[in-house]
Design a protein around this motif. Structure first.
Motif, PDB file in Angstrom:
ATOM      1  N   PHE A 189       0.836  -1.206   0.000  1.00 49.32           N
ATOM      2  CA  PHE A 189       0.000   0.000   0.000  1.00 49.32           C
ATOM      3  C   PHE A 189       0.871   1.255   0.000  1.00 49.32           C
ATOM      4  O   PHE A 189       0.677   2.179  -0.811  1.00 49.32           O
ATOM      5  CB  PHE A 189      -0.920  -0.050   1.222  1.00 49.32           C
ATOM      6  CG  PHE A 189      -1.687   1.213   1.475  1.00 49.32           C
ATOM      7  CD1 PHE A 189      -2.550   1.730   0.524  1.00 49.32           C
ATOM      8  CD2 PHE A 189      -1.539   1.886   2.683  1.00 49.32           C
ATOM      9  CE1 PHE A 189      -3.260   2.902   0.759  1.00 49.32           C
ATOM     10  CE2 PHE A 189      -2.241   3.062   2.929  1.00 49.32           C
ATOM     11  CZ  PHE A 189      -3.095   3.569   1.966  1.00 49.32           C
ATOM     12  N   LEU A 190       1.851   1.281   0.900  1.00 50.45           N
ATOM     13  CA  LEU A 190       2.731   2.456   0.982  1.00 50.45           C
ATOM     14  C   LEU A 190       3.457   2.691  -0.335  1.00 50.45           C
ATOM     15  O   LEU A 190       3.597   3.824  -0.800  1.00 50.45           O
ATOM     16  CB  LEU A 190       3.760   2.264   2.105  1.00 50.45           C
ATOM     17  CG  LEU A 190       3.240   2.408   3.537  1.00 50.45           C
ATOM     18  CD1 LEU A 190       4.296   1.977   4.537  1.00 50.45           C
ATOM     19  CD2 LEU A 190       2.819   3.853   3.808  1.00 50.45           C
ATOM     20  N   ALA A 191       3.915   1.596  -0.952  1.00 47.76           N
ATOM     21  CA  ALA A 191       4.658   1.738  -2.202  1.00 47.76           C
ATOM     22  C   ALA A 191       3.772   2.301  -3.303  1.00 47.76           C
ATOM     23  O   ALA A 191       4.158   3.213  -4.032  1.00 47.76           O
ATOM     24  CB  ALA A 191       5.233   0.393  -2.624  1.00 47.76           C
ATOM     25  N   ALA A 192       2.544   1.752  -3.393  1.00 43.60           N
ATOM     26  CA  ALA A 192       1.642   2.218  -4.443  1.00 43.60           C
ATOM     27  C   ALA A 192       1.376   3.706  -4.284  1.00 43.60           C
ATOM     28  O   ALA A 192       1.441   4.482  -5.244  1.00 43.60           O
ATOM     29  CB  ALA A 192       0.338   1.423  -4.383  1.00 43.60           C
ATOM     30  N   VAL A 193       1.120   4.117  -3.032  1.00 43.18           N
ATOM     31  CA  VAL A 193       0.836   5.525  -2.761  1.00 43.18           C
ATOM     32  C   VAL A 193       2.045   6.392  -3.115  1.00 43.18           C
ATOM     33  O   VAL A 193       1.923   7.450  -3.727  1.00 43.18           O
ATOM     34  CB  VAL A 193       0.450   5.695  -1.275  1.00 43.18           C
ATOM     35  CG1 VAL A 193       0.486   7.153  -0.876  1.00 43.18           C
ATOM     36  CG2 VAL A 193      -0.917   5.101  -1.022  1.00 43.18           C
ATOM     37  N   TYR A 194       3.229   5.880  -2.767  1.00 44.39           N
ATOM     38  CA  TYR A 194       4.445   6.633  -3.043  1.00 44.39           C
ATOM     39  C   TYR A 194       4.675   6.763  -4.554  1.00 44.39           C
ATOM     40  O   TYR A 194       5.015   7.835  -5.057  1.00 44.39           O
ATOM     41  CB  TYR A 194       5.630   5.930  -2.377  1.00 44.39           C
ATOM     42  CG  TYR A 194       6.948   6.616  -2.578  1.00 44.39           C
ATOM     43  CD1 TYR A 194       7.192   7.861  -1.991  1.00 44.39           C
ATOM     44  CD2 TYR A 194       7.951   6.042  -3.352  1.00 44.39           C
ATOM     45  CE1 TYR A 194       8.398   8.510  -2.173  1.00 44.39           C
ATOM     46  CE2 TYR A 194       9.156   6.687  -3.530  1.00 44.39           C
ATOM     47  CZ  TYR A 194       9.384   7.911  -2.943  1.00 44.39           C
ATOM     48  OH  TYR A 194      10.576   8.554  -3.122  1.00 44.39           O
ATOM     49  N   LEU A 195       4.438   5.669  -5.262  1.00 42.35           N
ATOM     50  CA  LEU A 195       4.732   5.669  -6.701  1.00 42.35           C
ATOM     51  C   LEU A 195       3.744   6.518  -7.507  1.00 42.35           C
ATOM     52  O   LEU A 195       4.073   6.991  -8.589  1.00 42.35           O
ATOM     53  CB  LEU A 195       4.792   4.240  -7.242  1.00 42.35           C
ATOM     54  CG  LEU A 195       6.013   3.435  -6.758  1.00 42.35           C
ATOM     55  CD1 LEU A 195       5.932   1.993  -7.228  1.00 42.35           C
ATOM     56  CD2 LEU A 195       7.325   4.056  -7.238  1.00 42.35           C
ATOM     57  N   ILE A 196       2.532   6.743  -6.969  1.00 43.23           N
ATOM     58  CA  ILE A 196       1.582   7.618  -7.681  1.00 43.23           C
ATOM     59  C   ILE A 196       2.242   8.965  -7.928  1.00 43.23           C
ATOM     60  O   ILE A 196       2.208   9.506  -9.033  1.00 43.23           O
ATOM     61  CB  ILE A 196       0.291   7.864  -6.846  1.00 43.23           C
ATOM     62  CG1 ILE A 196      -0.462   6.566  -6.631  1.00 43.23           C
ATOM     63  CG2 ILE A 196      -0.619   8.879  -7.558  1.00 43.23           C
ATOM     64  CD1 ILE A 196      -1.628   6.699  -5.655  1.00 43.23           C
ATOM     65  N   GLY A 197       2.867   9.471  -6.871  1.00 42.21           N
ATOM     66  CA  GLY A 197       3.493  10.786  -6.976  1.00 42.21           C
ATOM     67  C   GLY A 197       4.707  10.797  -7.876  1.00 42.21           C
ATOM     68  O   GLY A 197       5.118  11.851  -8.367  1.00 42.21           O
ATOM     69  N   GLU A 198       5.319   9.637  -8.066  1.00 45.54           N
ATOM     70  CA  GLU A 198       6.537   9.577  -8.873  1.00 45.54           C
ATOM     71  C   GLU A 198       6.225   9.432 -10.363  1.00 45.54           C
ATOM     72  O   GLU A 198       7.078   9.705 -11.207  1.00 45.54           O
ATOM     73  CB  GLU A 198       7.404   8.400  -8.435  1.00 45.54           C
ATOM     74  CG  GLU A 198       7.931   8.507  -7.016  1.00 45.54           C
ATOM     75  CD  GLU A 198       8.862   9.686  -6.825  1.00 45.54           C
ATOM     76  OE1 GLU A 198       9.799   9.827  -7.623  1.00 45.54           O
ATOM     77  OE2 GLU A 198       8.635  10.479  -5.895  1.00 45.54           O
TER      78      GLU A 198
END
Lengths: 445, 336
Positions: free
Chosen positions: B176-185
């Motif tokens: 979950f954290l990774a997906a959220v982080y990667l949205i911004g990237e």
């Protein structure tokens, strides 16, 4: 394999593996920074490419050192819980500082590897230097923790309890300086000669010779100077060990009988049953001189130490011989390089010269491993010298041999992988790093 | 100083879960992606976490050092009784770290890449799974220092439904954290849409697996759920995390990446805080209803003081440098 032997083997394997990568991590960033500095100063593109090529190596070695180091921070507890329960609060200070140094190293490496063109050139260079400085600091701090095991300080051991703990005193124990000095110099000698040796081999192959010559020169300059300094630091260490750990010195020298004018024993096969050394070269009085600075001084032998406190004599003695032997050869090679560089320039174009350095590639690491064996095996049967035995510290969990086999497999695969990657890096130099200078710029005679 | 040491311990665990977790999660997302998105994830992952991934994992080292210097009894109890899951986790860490760097720094890009990828994605799954199992085992109350049999001493403490459910929960949090982080990237709206959808799925999985942890804890008579209900502050934290879910979904649907990031971080922080506060000062629950306490089973005061100063001084160096590292690779586009 009993649990103690399995645990000791696993620890030896893990440290023996980690030590190579941590030494590369201590020394190689400085080679890289020198090359980078030369590029910034001269604008010579070859130095830029060399810096980039070396930084790839640093990245590969750093990650291997980092993960094997993470492993070790757990292994201390996995294998030696009784030791860590008592020792953790006493010798933990250097580890807590090392945590910071290691953290900064990881941050600096992030800046450096990904910062090409992103930062001002000198800031970028500075982050590279920081990788080296923090790597060096990490190494020194960890060695200081190890030195505490050889020279326990900063607590009182009363009725089996560890009282009046002073972690700062423990960190600056009697052995920390001599051990840290010896290890730091060793890192530069071994990495200097290994890097130089690989580039020497490439020079012999005859392509991109100027590129490899520049690399060789930087690496061997560090290696040569440090190889010449190392015997001095070895002398400090020997005198220190003679004072603090007579049993270790006696085992290093296979010195069975306490005597004045003690002879330095070179080579030979220790005969532990008859308490003598067969086929050795003996230099009368030399051991007394090296240990105490006086040819007539008395050197404590193993006969004055209870049998149950003897370290394994043969292993310690052989390892010590190997370390000193390699060290002497490297020192001579270092001198040879300096002569060639300042006086006999024509040697620098001869095949034999580079062949010699190519052969010496692994010698520094052999000395490094041997030296580590001397200090660790020579401390046995103690895990905290004179306070706690290694056998008292081992984990109650049975079946450590299986974990040892698994670790062996993991480290073997990692070694293969790192060698493979390094081979591919070197092979790609003509294409990726030095494509304009494929033509050899000088030929060997 | 003891409380400073404890605060740093909590902070290191939290930051490891948030940053290390997002880092593991990138591999987890790659594992559960179709062939096409796999490649996108891989490239984005490298760009997003390449410069910072080593630093993300340093929090684990800091955690361990604080434990063995300041709380040696907790450290040795864990390393003795959770030897096996720790070993598996360590192999995961080794495999993952090296595979990640090797796949990028291999000078030749050939079929070896497939090997690195395979190792990377599976170890990205296994490592947080076992980290979670270890965390669950600390709360399970199945660690028995006076155990006689091998099973009771070295297997039962971690090989149980509760620990494994915490492991799965941890894996979901990481994803979950990774997906959220990667949205911004993500650089394009299409890419962002992929990760928004991943984040939705991962959020559902996280909530479900979290509920599973509670259900199993009731079945296995582990008091975590009741403890939460009776501890007012912990309960408040959990309620805050749950309520913020609605906002999170709202922002997710609107594609507001920064707010989503902050809320995701907030939720995980609240969950960790709630559990930590519920059990405090207990750190390791033992079988006979006793526990290893962060307030009592500590190193001597002199060590705690020295450790506290080392941590304060260290953070003066680490935090600004780390902040600048994150900042530089997020915002600076300047070229020299």
């Amino acid at each position: 394999m009993d649990n103690l032997l399995a645990a000791r083997s696993q620890m030896a394997l893990s440290l023996g593996f980690h030590i190579i990568f941590s030494c590369i991590g201590m020394a190689m960033p400085f080679f890289m920074a020198v090359s980078h500095y030369k590029w910034l100063k001269t604008g010579d593109e070859q130095f830029k490419n060399l810096t980039k090529a070396w930084s790839k190596g640093v990245a590969i070695f750093f990650v291997t050192g980092a993960v094997s180091g993470t492993m070790l921070s757990f292994e201390l507890g996995l294998l030696w819980p009784a030791f860590m329960k008592h020792a953790g609060p006493i010798f933990g200070m250097p580890f807590s500082l090392e945590g910071t140094a290691f953290f900064i190293e990881a941050i600096a490496l992030g800046f450096y590897l990904y910062g090409w063109k992103k930062f001002k050139p000198w800031f970028h260079w500075f982050t590279g230097v920081m990788v080296g400085v923090t790597g060096l600091a990490s190494g020194i701090l960890v060695v200081s923790a190890n030195a505490w095991m050889n020279s326990p300080a900063g607590f009182e051991f009363i009725n089996g309890e560890y009282l009046n703990i002073d972690p700062i005193k423990a960190m600056f124990n009697d052995a920390w300086f001599s051990q840290a000095l010896h290890m730091t110099i060793a890192a530069f000698v071994s990495t200097g000669f290994a890097v130089a040796g690989i580039h020497a081999l490439m020079i012999l192959k005859g392509s991109n010779t100027l590129f490899h010559w520049k690399a060789f020169k930087i690496a061997i300059s560090f290696g040569a100077v440090c190889a010449i300094l190392q015997p001095l630091s070895g002398d400090i260490s020997a005198k220190d060990v003679a004072q603090r750990q007579p049993a270790k010195l006696a085992a290093m020298e296979a010195h069975f009988k306490t005597e004045e004018k003690a002879a330095l024993i070179i080579g030979g096969i220790p005969n532990e049953k008859e308490k003598k050394v067969d086929y050795a070269i003996k230099i009368p009085g030399a051991l007394s001189f090296l240990a105490h600075g006086d040819f007539n001084a008395e050197v404590k032998g193993l006969d004055q130490i209870p049998e149950k406190d003897h370290p394994p004599v043969a292993i310690t003695h052989y390892a010590f011989q190997v370390m000193v032997g390699c060290g002497v050869v490297l020192m001579l090679a270092g001198i040879l390089f300096l002569i060639a560089f300042y006086k006999k320039k024509n040697w620098l174009e001869s095949t034999w010269f580079f062949r010699l350095f190519a052969i010496l590639t692994p010698l520094g690491y052999i000395a490094l491993e041997a030296g580590w064996v001397v200090t660790e095996v020579g401390r046995q049967p103690w895990i905290i010298y004179g306070v706690m035995r290694t056998s008292e510290a081992v984990t109650p969990m049975p079946g450590i041999q299986y974990s040892f086999y698994l670790y062996s497999l993991v480290y073997l695969s990692l070694s293969v992988a790192v060698t493979f990657l390094l081979y591919r890096q070197i092979k790609s130099i003509p294409l990726k790093y030095d494509s304009n200078n494929i033509q050899q710029s000088f030929t060997l005679k | 100083m003891l409380y400073i040491d404890i605060a740093f311990l909590g902070l290191s665990i939290l930051l490891y879960l948030l940053f290390g977790g997002a880092d593991f999660g990138a591999g987890i997302i790659e594992l559960f992606s179709s062939a096409e998105t796999k490649n996108k994830t891989r490239k984005l992952t490298y760009k997003a976490i390449g410069p910072i991934w080593e630093a993300n994992h340093m929090w684990l080292i800091i955690t361990i050092v604080i434990l063995f210097v300041g709380f040696p009894i907790a450290y040795t109890t864990i390393t003795v009784h959770l030897h096996i899951p720790l070993l598996i986790m360590l192999f995961g860490i080794i495999a993952r770290g090296t595979a990640f760097v090797f796949r990028h720094y291999d000078a030749v890009k050939d079929d070896m890449q497939k090997v690195y990828n395979l190792i990377f994605v599976y170890s990205s799954f296994i490592t947080p799974l076992f980290l979670g199992i270890i965390a669950g085992s600390l709360m399970s109350g199945k660690i028995n220092p006076t155990a006689i049999s091998f099973h009771e001493g070295f297997i039962a403490p971690w090989f149980n439904l509760f620990s494994i459910s915490v492991g799965l929960f941890t894996v979901c949090i990481c994803g979950f954290l990774a997906a959220v982080y990667l949205i911004g990237e993500a650089k394009s709206a299409d890419d962002a849409a992929i990760f928004i959808s991943k984040a939705k799925w991962m959020n559902v999985a996280t909530v479900l697996s979290g509920a599973l942890v509670f259900i199993i804890s009731e079945v296995e008579h582990i008091g975590i759920f009741r403890g939460l209900l009776t501890n007012r502050i912990s309960l408040l934290a959990i309620i805050a995390a749950s309520v913020s879910l609605f906002f999170l979904w709202d922002y997710l649907l609107k594609g507001k990446k920064n707010r989503v990031r902050i809320l995701a971080g907030f939720q995980i922080t609240m969950i960790l805080f709630a559990v930590g506060y519920e059990y405090f000062p207990a750190f390791v629950l033992l079988k006979n209803n006793s526990f290893i306490s962060l307030l009592e089973n500590t190193a001597p005061l002199s060590t705690l003081t020295a450790l506290g100063w080392a941590l304060i001084l260290g953070s003066l160096f680490i935090l600004p440098a780390l902040f600048y590292l994150y900042y530089s690779f997020q915002h600076r586009e300047q070229e020299y």
